[in-house]
Design an enzyme around this catalytic site. Structure first.
Site, PDB file in Angstrom:
ATOM      1  N   SER A  55      26.090   6.098  19.467  1.00 51.65           N
ATOM      2  CA  SER A  55      24.711   6.395  19.064  1.00 51.65           C
ATOM      3  C   SER A  55      24.133   7.548  19.871  1.00 51.65           C
ATOM      4  O   SER A  55      24.560   7.815  20.993  1.00 51.65           O
ATOM      5  CB  SER A  55      23.821   5.164  19.277  1.00 51.65           C
ATOM      6  OG  SER A  55      24.344   4.047  18.622  1.00 51.65           O
TER       7      SER A  55
HETATM    8  N1  SAH Z   1      27.167   0.561  20.845  1.00 51.08           N
HETATM    9  C1  SAH Z   1      28.172   1.522  20.474  1.00 51.08           C
HETATM   10  C2  SAH Z   1      27.940   2.096  19.093  1.00 51.08           C
HETATM   11  C3  SAH Z   1      29.013   1.624  18.230  1.00 51.08           C
HETATM   12  S1  SAH Z   1      28.936   1.990  16.514  1.00 51.08           S
HETATM   13  C4  SAH Z   1      28.324   2.594  21.518  1.00 51.08           C
HETATM   14  O1  SAH Z   1      27.525   2.603  22.487  1.00 51.08           O
HETATM   15  O2  SAH Z   1      29.223   3.414  21.425  1.00 51.08           O
HETATM   16  C5  SAH Z   1      29.026   0.345  15.893  1.00 51.08           C
HETATM   17  C6  SAH Z   1      30.237  -0.456  16.202  1.00 51.08           C
HETATM   18  O3  SAH Z   1      30.102  -1.712  15.546  1.00 51.08           O
HETATM   19  C7  SAH Z   1      31.561   0.131  15.721  1.00 51.08           C
HETATM   20  O4  SAH Z   1      32.430   0.269  16.797  1.00 51.08           O
HETATM   21  C8  SAH Z   1      32.070  -0.900  14.716  1.00 51.08           C
HETATM   22  O5  SAH Z   1      33.476  -1.041  14.713  1.00 51.08           O
HETATM   23  C9  SAH Z   1      31.374  -2.163  15.180  1.00 51.08           C
HETATM   24  N2  SAH Z   1      31.263  -3.223  14.186  1.00 51.08           N
HETATM   25  C10 SAH Z   1      31.036  -3.108  12.859  1.00 51.08           C
HETATM   26  N3  SAH Z   1      30.982  -4.315  12.286  1.00 51.08           N
HETATM   27  C11 SAH Z   1      31.148  -5.238  13.269  1.00 51.08           C
HETATM   28  C12 SAH Z   1      31.188  -6.659  13.312  1.00 51.08           C
HETATM   29  N4  SAH Z   1      31.037  -7.398  12.224  1.00 51.08           N
HETATM   30  N5  SAH Z   1      31.399  -7.257  14.498  1.00 51.08           N
HETATM   31  C13 SAH Z   1      31.560  -6.517  15.641  1.00 51.08           C
HETATM   32  N6  SAH Z   1      31.539  -5.169  15.663  1.00 51.08           N
HETATM   33  C14 SAH Z   1      31.330  -4.536  14.490  1.00 51.08           C
END
Ligand code: SAH
Length: 208
Positions: A62
């Site tokens: 993000s």
């Molecule tokens: N907080 C992260 C942003 C990640 S983007 C950072 O600081 O980099 C969102 C993430 O959510 C992705 O890695 C994706 O694989 C994950 N995601 C999507 N659906 C999910 C689910 N049902 N359970 C856990 N993670 C999930």
């Protein structure tokens, strides 16, 4: 020791202040966490720009402003238990850990989970607990949480999120259609009622 990343990181934090972030715990954490370690090697020079970056597997880290906004909205105290859905690069978890929280974070993509877990350990964040799995179910074992943050957007708030929230606890979550714009909500548990506050429009990858 000063490194070549100190200047861009200070500039990033100055921009966050300019954009209205006031919480000094959040600003200090963002000044300390080496964001360039959380982005792919070839994008390191862009790590401190105020925009999201790809981290592989169709996912993104993000943008700094959104990380700061969501973290500030959680209104945490050091030592609080926080659940994160979507570990991704591990950056958001590192910010929370740097602030002194006990962080529980769930990631569904094995490669991202492994990479984030290794990096967070390498950087010494012993107060982050990483789990591979589906965040829709939350993490019952350590509930209730003072804060829950989702960094991927569901179409509707998963019931586990509100069930695992402590009395007075805050949930910060983007909700809306897949591939479109979503609304960022702050939901506070007050007894059996949930108080909602609209924090504006955002664009997140979907919670699958
Ligand atoms: N907080 C992260 C942003 C990640 S983007 C950072 O600081 O980099 C969102 C993430 O959510 C992705 O890695 C994706 O694989 C994950 N995601 C999507 N659906 C999910 C689910 N049902 N359970 C856990 N993670 C999930």
């Amino acid at each position: 020791m000063n490194t070549m990343e100190d200047l861009p990181r200070s500039q990033m934090v100055a921009l966050l202040r300019q954009r209205g972030i006031r919480d000094t715990m959040v600003l200090n954490a963002m000044q300390h966490v080496p964001r360039h370690h959380f982005v792919p090697e070839d994008l390191r020079w862009e790590a401190y720009g105020d925009y999201p970056l790809p981290i592989g597997h169709g996912q993104t880290i993000s943008q700094p402003y959104i990380v700061a906004l969501m973290t500030e909205a959680l209104t945490l105290q050091p030592g609080d238990k926080v659940l994160e859905l979507g570990t991704g690069s591990g950056y958001q978890a590192a910010i929370l850990a740097e602030m002194g929280m006990e962080v529980y974070t769930i990631e569904i993509v094995p490669a991202l989970h492994e990479a984030a877990r290794a990096l967070l350990a390498e950087l010494g964040y012993v107060n982050v607990h990483c789990r591979l799995g589906d965040g829709n179910a939350g993490w019952e074992e350590y509930a209730p949480y003072a804060g829950i943050i989702a960094t991927a957007a569901p179409a509707a708030i998963p019931s586990a999120c509100t069930e695992q929230l402590a009395e007075g606890g805050r949930l910060v979550i983007p909700v809306g259609p897949r591939g479109g714009y979503q609304n960022l909500w702050k939901v506070t548990r007050r007894g059996n009622t949930l108080q909602r506050e609209d924090l504006g429009g955002v664009a997140f990858v979907p919670l699958v």
